[in-house]
Every structure is written in structure tokens, then in C-alpha cells.
Design an enzyme around this catalytic site. Structure first.
Site, PDB file in Angstrom:
ATOM      1  CG  HIS A  13      -0.170   0.071   2.525  1.00  0.00           C
ATOM      2  ND1 HIS A  13       0.362   1.236   3.042  1.00  0.00           N
ATOM      3  CD2 HIS A  13       0.159  -0.902   3.407  1.00  0.00           C
ATOM      4  CE1 HIS A  13       0.969   0.984   4.187  1.00  0.00           C
ATOM      5  NE2 HIS A  13       0.864  -0.308   4.430  1.00  0.00           N
ATOM      6  CD  GLU A  58       1.736  -5.397   8.073  1.00  0.00           C
ATOM      7  OE1 GLU A  58       1.922  -6.608   7.819  1.00  0.00           O
ATOM      8  OE2 GLU A  58       2.544  -4.510   7.748  1.00  0.00           O
TER       9      GLU A  58
END
Length: 273
Positions: A19, A135
Site C-alpha cells: 500500500h 498485516e
């Protein structure tokens, strides 16, 4: 040079994308203790993070050969969904546009949320959200998922059917996922990718997840290959790998042609002796 050969149907082309810069990245770079702050719960991309996503979008558009992506798989957190939108959508949505937007318009909120216009599905591959590529789980609020209904409202064209619970039941403030657990989760995710019918898949995920997932691979390759596989990902960096199933359980190869003595013509099987 050491060469290897694997039948095409036992491989997939995977584009791995981290990201763009999030507000938690900025705060955590100044003070690592900020990663424990609920101020950055499920952080948005910064303005610069959006610029990174747009830069990657332009890079893809300007490649000498078209980058073919059949499917985008994204972590269900805001910063990855925004990155997937910025990289693979690329066109603004309006009330005159056909269909529903990938992402709805969002207002700006200083140091929390960048002002963005709604984005169209035009030219955008299907996007599906998956919990497996989230994550590092636990303790850091920036990695905590919001309610499923929130994401469905903000990203109406994204497929959230693989997200099983309304609330985040994977994250907790009192534990931190072990590195070996991330590696195991990453390997499970890669096995899932191999079951997909799509041949060319982009994955939009996170630094720790990508790093520890790739630590499963290339352990007996030369240092040059290991260095490429096992390097930390920068914000909005994209790397491409070929994932192969050496056990031979891949999908049917659409490029395969049988040849030989049997020919199919007008629905009839012709056999040449």
C-alpha cells in the site's frame, strides 16, 4: 545460468504491491510508539500515498507491453483498498457513470483522511478482499479492521464475500502475531491463489505480510534471487513473481492443443489413420 521448466498450467503471474504511505506511517516514522495509538486505527492513505498510487497507475499504463491483470486481491483494510483503487481504477466516477463506483467520494480530514473523488469501475479488474493477506495481527490499532458494513458502503464494487464476520475477530490489543504465524498464513494465502481460475493476479497488501510470506520461498536459490525475494517492500512498490505448483495440481492449460491424429471439425471427431 540455472534453468528450470514448469508446465504453464502449474504457474500464475502474481504482482505484489504494498500500500501507499498511510498516516500511521508518517506518525510511526517520527515516533514508533505511535503505532500503539488508536489515533491511527485502520489508517487512510496520506495525500502523498495517493500520489504514489497514481504514479504506479501511470507506470503500468506506460509499460511497453500491457500489464494484464485478471483479478486484484486486496487486504480489507482502508489503506490497501484505497491503494488498489488508485492503482487499478484510475478513472473518476460521476452520477452519469455506468454502474456503481469502486470507491465513493470522501471528504478531507486534516492528518486523518485525504479528500478524494469517487472512482469508477471502468477499466478496473475485479477486486476481492481477503483476510489472509492482512498485516501483522494484534496490538497495533492501524492494523485493526473496521466493520464489514463500513467497507461495503465506502467500496461498493469490491467483493467482500470472503470476509466472514461483521466485526474484526482476528485483531486483539493483548497479543502480537508471531513471525512464523505470518509465514504460515502467507503460505496458506499463496495456496489459495493457486486455486483461483485467474492466471494474472495483483495482490495489494502490507510490508510485514509480504516480507514474511516471501520468506517461505527461494531458500535454496543464489543470493541474487534471495535478495530480490527477501527485501523489504517500500510504500507502493510493485514486484512481480511467477508462482509455481511443483506438485502439479494446477488448472487446465487453456493454451494447450492436443495435436496428433484427432481433429475436431464442425462438431465431429476426425481420426486420421
Amino acid at each position: 545460468m540455472t534453468l528450470g521448466a514448469v508446465p504453464f498450467r502449474h504457474t500464475k503471474v502474481i504482482h505484489l504491491v504494498r500500500h501507499g504511505q498511510g498516516f500511521h506511517n508518517v506518525a510511526g516514522h517520527k515516533d514508533s510508539a505511535q503505532y500503539l495509538s488508536f489515533d491511527w486505527e485502520d489508517a487512510h492513505l496520506t495525500d502523498f500515498g495517493w500520489q504514489q498510487a497514481e504514479a504506479l497507475h501511470r507506470h503500468i499504463q506506460n509499460l511497453p507491453e500491457q500489464l494484464q491483470v485478471d483479478l486484484v486481491v486486496s487486504s480489507p483494510l482502508t489503506r490497501t483498498l484505497e491503494t488498489a483503487t488508485g492503482v487499478f481504477a484510475g478513472q473518476a466516477w460521476s452520477d452519469d457513470s455506468q454502474g456503481i463506483p469502486v470507491m465513493r467520494e470522501q471528504s478531507g480530514l486534516q492528518d486523518r483522511q485525504a479528500k478524494r473523488q469517487a472512482m469508477s469501475t471502468a477499466g478496473c479488474p475485479p477486486i476481492v478482499a481477503h483476510e489472509l493477506c492482512r498485516e501483522h495481527l494484534g496490538r497495533h490499532p492501524c492494523d485493526k479492521r473496521r466493520t464489514l458494513s463500513h467497507y461495503k458502503k465506502q467500496f461498493p464494487a469490491v467483493d467482500f464475500s470472503l470476509i466472514e464476520t461483521e466485526e474484526d475477530e482476528l485483531w486483539g490489543s493483548d497479543f502480537r502475531e508471531e513471525k512464523e504465524q505470518i509465514k504460515a498464513r502467507g503460505l496458506k494465502f499463496m495456496h489459495w491463489l493457486m486455486t483461483r481460475p485467474e492466471q494474472r493476479i495483483a495482490v495489494v497488501s502490507h510490508s510485514s505480510f509480504l516480507f514474511f510470506t516471501m520468506a517461505n520461498f527461494g531458500l535454496h536459490t543464489p543470493p541474487l534471487i534471495q535478495g530480490e525475494l527477501h527485501r523489504w517492500y517500500e510504500n507502493c512498490e510493485m514486484r512481480t513473481i511467477v508462482l509455481s505448483d511443483d506438485a502439479g495440481s494446477g488448472n487446465l492449460d487453456s493454451l494447450w492443443f492436443p495435436g496428433g491424429h484427432q481433429l475436431q471439425r464442425e462438431g465431429k471427431l476426425l481420426i486420421h489413420n
